[in-house]
Design an enzyme around this catalytic site. Structure first.
Site, PDB file in Angstrom:
ATOM      1  CD  GLU A   1      -3.403   3.825  -9.504  1.00 16.97           C
ATOM      2  OE1 GLU A   1      -3.335   3.160  -8.446  1.00 16.97           O
ATOM      3  OE2 GLU A   1      -2.518   4.586  -9.903  1.00 16.97           O
TER       4      GLU A   1
ATOM      5  CG  ASP B   1      -1.168   1.485  -2.259  1.00 17.96           C
ATOM      6  OD1 ASP B   1      -1.656   2.344  -1.487  1.00 17.96           O
ATOM      7  OD2 ASP B   1      -1.625   1.249  -3.399  1.00 17.96           O
TER       8      ASP B   1
ATOM      9  NE  ARG C   1      -5.883   2.903  -1.921  1.00 18.40           N
ATOM     10  CZ  ARG C   1      -5.422   3.714  -0.965  1.00 18.40           C
ATOM     11  NH1 ARG C   1      -6.257   4.218  -0.082  1.00 18.40           N
ATOM     12  NH2 ARG C   1      -4.140   4.022  -0.893  1.00 18.40           N
ATOM     13  CG  ASN C   2      -4.642  -1.697  -2.010  1.00 24.21           C
ATOM     14  OD1 ASN C   2      -5.394  -1.816  -2.984  1.00 24.21           O
ATOM     15  ND2 ASN C   2      -3.682  -0.797  -1.961  1.00 24.21           N
TER      16      ASN C   2
ATOM     17  CG  ASP D   1      -3.338  -3.778  -5.123  1.00 27.86           C
ATOM     18  OD1 ASP D   1      -3.324  -4.592  -6.049  1.00 27.86           O
ATOM     19  OD2 ASP D   1      -4.070  -2.785  -5.080  1.00 27.86           O
TER      20      ASP D   1
HETATM   21  P1  ADP Z   1      -5.599  -1.483  -8.280  1.00 27.40           P
HETATM   22  O1  ADP Z   1      -4.759  -1.911  -9.420  1.00 27.40           O
HETATM   23  O2  ADP Z   1      -6.290  -0.201  -8.505  1.00 27.40           O
HETATM   24  O3  ADP Z   1      -4.902  -1.506  -6.953  1.00 27.40           O
HETATM   25  P2  ADP Z   1      -7.089  -3.569  -7.068  1.00 27.40           P
HETATM   26  O4  ADP Z   1      -6.229  -4.770  -7.102  1.00 27.40           O
HETATM   27  O5  ADP Z   1      -7.123  -2.846  -5.758  1.00 27.40           O
HETATM   28  O6  ADP Z   1      -6.732  -2.579  -8.224  1.00 27.40           O
HETATM   29  O7  ADP Z   1      -8.555  -4.015  -7.479  1.00 27.40           O
HETATM   30  C1  ADP Z   1      -9.622  -3.111  -7.624  1.00 27.40           C
HETATM   31  C2  ADP Z   1     -10.900  -3.680  -7.027  1.00 27.40           C
HETATM   32  O8  ADP Z   1     -11.237  -4.936  -7.654  1.00 27.40           O
HETATM   33  C3  ADP Z   1     -10.752  -4.030  -5.552  1.00 27.40           C
HETATM   34  O9  ADP Z   1     -11.018  -2.917  -4.729  1.00 27.40           O
HETATM   35  C4  ADP Z   1     -11.794  -5.123  -5.366  1.00 27.40           C
HETATM   36  O10 ADP Z   1     -13.066  -4.578  -5.153  1.00 27.40           O
HETATM   37  C5  ADP Z   1     -11.738  -5.846  -6.702  1.00 27.40           C
HETATM   38  N1  ADP Z   1     -10.816  -7.004  -6.594  1.00 27.40           N
HETATM   39  C6  ADP Z   1      -9.488  -7.016  -6.828  1.00 27.40           C
HETATM   40  N2  ADP Z   1      -8.952  -8.231  -6.625  1.00 27.40           N
HETATM   41  C7  ADP Z   1      -9.972  -9.036  -6.245  1.00 27.40           C
HETATM   42  C8  ADP Z   1     -10.073 -10.435  -5.848  1.00 27.40           C
HETATM   43  N3  ADP Z   1      -8.995 -11.218  -5.825  1.00 27.40           N
HETATM   44  N4  ADP Z   1     -11.287 -10.905  -5.524  1.00 27.40           N
HETATM   45  C9  ADP Z   1     -12.375 -10.094  -5.532  1.00 27.40           C
HETATM   46  N5  ADP Z   1     -12.347  -8.792  -5.875  1.00 27.40           N
HETATM   47  C10 ADP Z   1     -11.175  -8.250  -6.226  1.00 27.40           C
HETATM   48 MG    MG Z   2      -5.624  -1.421  -5.062  1.00 27.71          MG
END
Ligand code: ADP
Ligand code: MG
Length: 447
Positions: free
Chosen positions: A204, A311, A315-316, A329
């Site tokens: 985001e 949250d 997805r997290n 997250d």
């Molecule tokens: P947001 O800030 O929207 O919550 P996220 O942390 O959920 O963002 O990350 C968005 C996407 O990036 C995740 O759905 C995943 O596909 C990828 N991602 C995030 N962190 C990792 C990680 N440590 N290793 C691999 N992919 C990741």
């Molecule tokens: Mg997320």
């Protein structure tokens, strides 16, 4: 011998200098950060890698302490030199006595939205107007920056068009430099050791990139906006407090391009995509239960640390190369602290009492966990298919709950429903959920 046992990968900070190492020993200075490779059998020694030099060697456990947690302190600032709306005269007073390169940034009173960089040089203070144009900042219309953090970082390295290299920030009264605190605690990584690769996700608030840090595969979340980066310090602080096999591990942060949050790399991405792209044919029920158990264990640990996720959703959840599910997250500052803006909440995952009265707790996390179970056993479907957010809220109040996903074992559906008790205290704890899932797995093995 010390009773400590640090597993491989633990980050430790050295307690004193050791500049004349014997053969096989590691050289280090007080405050250096090292990564544990392995304990040396029965000796109270460790083999470790120095995070700066990359050298490997032996050191005594007594020379080490594990990195401490960072407290989410509102005074901790990524921009301690930012003084907000003060006048030029006040800025000059702040920069007394004169010292070449002492600086601060203020908001322009005359040109709202623009900033002014004030630098002490000779006996004077020089004011540089920072022009804000289409999301970029510039002093000389030659060098452009996407935020103040980057601009200051640049002029601390290069003099460029200004009178002197920036040397010393003048912190706003009461503010502490997040950079200094992070470095002291051992959470600041070195940009030079980071190699960035492809974009693997879009959060985001910024991109997630794949990378490598001193030979380890990592994921790097880049938050470019300085204000958001500041808010993410709270998330980062929460991550420094925890260590569990089912929580995505924070390696550290780098203050560059805003903020880099460096995490362990989870090669199979998030649980929703994992399940959607493979589906029933490729993921057996046992694997679904193992994921559910992993998440419950991670959450049980968070609950024991009195941390509320807010949250929790498929997805997290991220999946490692070895199919271990880990919660990410967590401890987010993203839920509006005033709680007023309910439009930001993930309605279909949020417990009724949290939606209505902002009552977030481990029990509201348990509600979300029930939704996550539903997502898992439906192979990544979006919950409450075909219902609008408004309809969901109303129906829940009338006692409506989702039907079991197709092919979902009845015992798992019973678990989901127990998470969706209207009365929070009637919902199971994560500990209880762990027990039930373990039983379920055992049952699956026995038949
Ligand atoms: P947001 O800030 O929207 O919550 P996220 O942390 O959920 O963002 O990350 C968005 C996407 O990036 C995740 O759905 C995943 O596909 C990828 N991602 C995030 N962190 C990792 C990680 N440590 N290793 C691999 N992919 C990741
Ligand atoms: Mg997320």
């Amino acid at each position: 011998m010390s009773g400590k046992h640090w597993p491989a990968g633990t980050q430790c900070v050295t307690k004193h200098d050791h500049t004349k190492p014997k053969a096989q020993e590691l050289a280090f200075c007080k405050g250096d950060v090292v990564t544990i490779i392995e304990a040396v059998e029965g000796k109270g020694w460790y083999r470790a890698r120095h995070n700066e030099t990359g050298q490997e060697g032996l050191l005594a456990a007594s020379a080490l302490r594990e990195r401490g947690a960072i407290r989410a302190d509102p005074k901790l600032s990524l921009m301690p030199w930012f003084h907000g709306k003060i006048s030029g005269v006040e800025a000059v007073q702040e920069l007394q006595p004169p010292e070449d390169g002492l600086f601060l940034v203020r908001e322009s009173v005359r040109h709202p939205g623009d900033y002014v960089l004030c630098v002490s040089f000779g006996k004077e203070v020089i004011h540089y107007r920072v022009v804000h144009e289409e999301n970029t900042l510039s002093i000389d219309s030659q060098q452009y920056f996407s935020n103040l953090i980057d601009m200051i970082e640049h002029y601390m390295k290069e003099q460029g068009a200004i009178c002197t290299k920036l040397v010393k920030p003048k912190p706003k009264t009461g503010m502490k430099s997040a950079e200094e605190e992070l470095a002291k605690a051992g959470w600041l990584l070195n940009l030079q050791h980071l190699a960035l690769g492809d974009r693997i996700g879009q959060g985001e608030f910024g991109d997630v990139l794949q990378g490598e840090y001193m030979g380890q595969k990592v994921a790097v979340k880049n938050i470019k906006c300085d204000v958001t980066a500041q808010a993410f310090l709270a998330e980062t602080a929460a991550m420094t407090k925890v260590r569990h096999k089912n929580l995505v591990c924070l390696l550290g942060v780098i203050l560059h391009n805003g903020l880099y949050i460096v995490m362990e790399f989870m090669s199979k991405g998030n649980l929703v995509n994992f399940l959607r792209t493979r589906g029933r044919a490729l993921v057996p029920a046992r694997q679904l239960l193992l994921f559910a158990l992993d998440v419950a264990q991670g959450m049980d640990y968070l609950e024991s640390k009195k941390l509320v996720h807010r949250d929790l959703a498929a997805r997290n959840i991220l999946i490692s190369g070895e199919n271990v599910a880990k919660v990410s997250d967590f401890g987010l500052a993203r839920v509006n602290p005033k709680g007023a803006d309910a439009t930001l909440l993930p309605v279909k995952w949020t417990a009724p009492e949290a939606l209505k009265h902002n009552k977030f707790s481990s029990k509201s996390d348990v509600w979300s966990y029930g939704i996550l179970l539903w997502e898992t056993f439906s192979f990544g479907r979006a919950p409450y298919p075909k219902l609008s957010l408004k309809e969901v809220t109303e129906l829940l109040e009338q006692g409506y709950r989702m039907d079991p996903p197709e092919g979902c074992p009845p015992s798992v559906y019973t678990l989901m429903k127990s998470c969706w008790e209207l009365e929070p205290s009637k919902r199971p704890s994560f500990k209880k959920l762990v027990e039930k899932l373990q039983k379920e797995l055992k049952h699956l093995r026995d038949v």
